[in-house]
Design an enzyme around this catalytic site. Structure first.
Site, PDB file in Angstrom:
ATOM      1  N   CYS A 112       3.594   9.378  -2.599  1.00 10.92           N
ATOM      2  CA  CYS A 112       3.533   9.475  -4.055  1.00 10.92           C
ATOM      3  C   CYS A 112       3.622   8.094  -4.698  1.00 10.92           C
ATOM      4  CB  CYS A 112       4.659  10.372  -4.559  1.00 10.92           C
ATOM      5  SG  CYS A 112       4.687  10.557  -6.349  1.00 10.92           S
ATOM      6  N   CYS A 209       9.309  14.506  -4.816  1.00 11.07           N
ATOM      7  CA  CYS A 209       8.708  13.716  -5.884  1.00 11.07           C
ATOM      8  C   CYS A 209       7.793  14.563  -6.760  1.00 11.07           C
ATOM      9  CB  CYS A 209       7.920  12.563  -5.257  1.00 11.07           C
ATOM     10  SG  CYS A 209       7.178  11.430  -6.427  1.00 11.07           S
TER      11      CYS A 209
END
Length: 370
Positions: A112, A209
């Site tokens: 991410c 995330c």
């Protein structure tokens, strides 16, 4: 005061709020960016989702956006909402599910940061203003070597998030600012309280995330099938029970094994993907390893000469352990540790640091040695 624009990620939490406040004191213009990367409905996120299970809305991203809007309004800055649901799904989440299918325990936060936050999002900001800086509320610091930014451990060692940033590309750290580098979390909350931020006492975000907290094995059942298999004792090879599929378990896991009646509590020490078999033990020494193989190593800093003695971390917030490295062909780094560490898990990342806290880089754990 810098006569330029800085874009700052605003998540709706206290860290990004205080980051934006501090940047307002340092830059001519501050623009907030809110990244929407997950859609519960589109992504079939129901099993394991706390809000759905508790008959709530399940729209945490909407709540976070409202908080981000309130912060931007209070600070008098522009806020841009960027929808990255599709690229997050394709570039981060699907590879994460594929890794689980292959018996690994991946870390989507690393992907991410590399592909979304410091990839697409940073690139988007550079398109809007090529001369701008890019800031996030990470607890991380930057040092410099011949105009090269070096990722470094921040003042708050307990909140240090450099582990999650260690797989970004070196070029992605150019024009980056970490406003919280020299602050403790307690100081950040004090600043937020002093400026009457509604998020001053908001709980720290945890979980995956941009996805958040989940009952993880149930969450994975949205995307992976239940596949019953057998649990064996690691040493005696005695059958102890059954499981729902090796991809729902990770090294060191104790919960969810349903092995009642044992003299001591067991934990996972090995997974055999081919036979769909879990091996467990009650002896902590069976989890300990002194050697780690890191593949696809991402060098953030290569001092000349390269140090052989390093500090090692294999998960966020784990105490640093000293070790010695051997660099091998094809971006492989072999690490020999001075003392054993437990729960070394294939698919996770090993992050290396110099003795003075500069991050050398990270690699994916593909093997470990006793």
């Amino acid at each position: 005061m810098q006569n330029k624009t800085v874009f700052v990620g605003i998540s709706g939490g206290v860290d990004s709020a205080v980051s934006a406040l501090l940047l307002k004191q340092q830059y001519r213009e501050v623009i907030g960016i809110f990244m929407e990367c997950w859609d519960n409905t589109l992504n079939n996120d129901q099993l394991g989702h706390r809000a759905f299970n508790e008959h709530k809305s399940g729209c945490s991203s909407k709540e976070d956006f409202r908080e981000a809007q309130a912060i931007a309004q209070l600070l008098g800055i522009k806020l841009i909402k960027q929808n990255l649901v599709e690229p997050y799904w394709k570039q981060v989440f699907l590879p994460t599910i594929d890794a689980f299918k292959n018996g690994l325990t991946p870390n989507p936060d690393m992907l991410c940061n590399r592909l979304i936050k410091f990839g697409l999002m940073r690139d988007y900001c550079k398109q809007l203003d090529p001369n701008s800086d890019f800031a996030t509320g990470h607890y991380a610091a930057l040092s410099w070597d011949n105009n090269q930014p070096l990722l470094a451990i921040p003042k708050d060692k307990h909140k240090d998030q450099t582990y999650f940033l260690a797989h970004v590309k070196p070029a992605q750290l150019q024009d980056v600012v970490f406003p919280l580098a020299h602050l403790l979390k307690t100081e950040v909350r004090q600043i937020a309280l002093a400026h009457h931020f509604s998020v001053a006492t908001k709980k720290d975000s945890t979980g995956i995330c941009f996805i958040g907290e989940r009952h993880f094995s149930d969450f994975l059942k949205n995307y992976l099938p239940v596949k019953p298999g057998v649990i064996y004792d690691w040493k005696t090879q005695r059958q102890l029970g059954s499981h729902e599929g090796v991809w729902f378990y990770t090294t060191g896991q104790r919960s969810g094994l349903n092995l009642g009646g044992q003299a001591a509590r067991n934990f996972v020490v090995e997974k055999d993907l081919k036979t769909n078999t879990l091996y467990v033990s009650s002896d902590p020494e069976d989890l300990q390893r002194r050697g780690i193989t890191l593949s696809h190593f991402n060098w953030l800093y290569q001092p000349n000469p390269l140090t052989q003695t390093v500090l090692v971390r294999i998960r966020h917030a784990q105490p640093l352990v000293q070790g010695h490295i051997t660099v091998q062909p094809n971006n492989v780094v072999q690490v020999q540790l001075d003392q054993p560490i437990d729960r070394v898990t294939n698919g996770q990342y090993g992050v290396l640091y110099t003795q003075n806290g500069i991050c050398l880089g990270s690699g994916i754990i593909t093997a470990s040695q006793i």
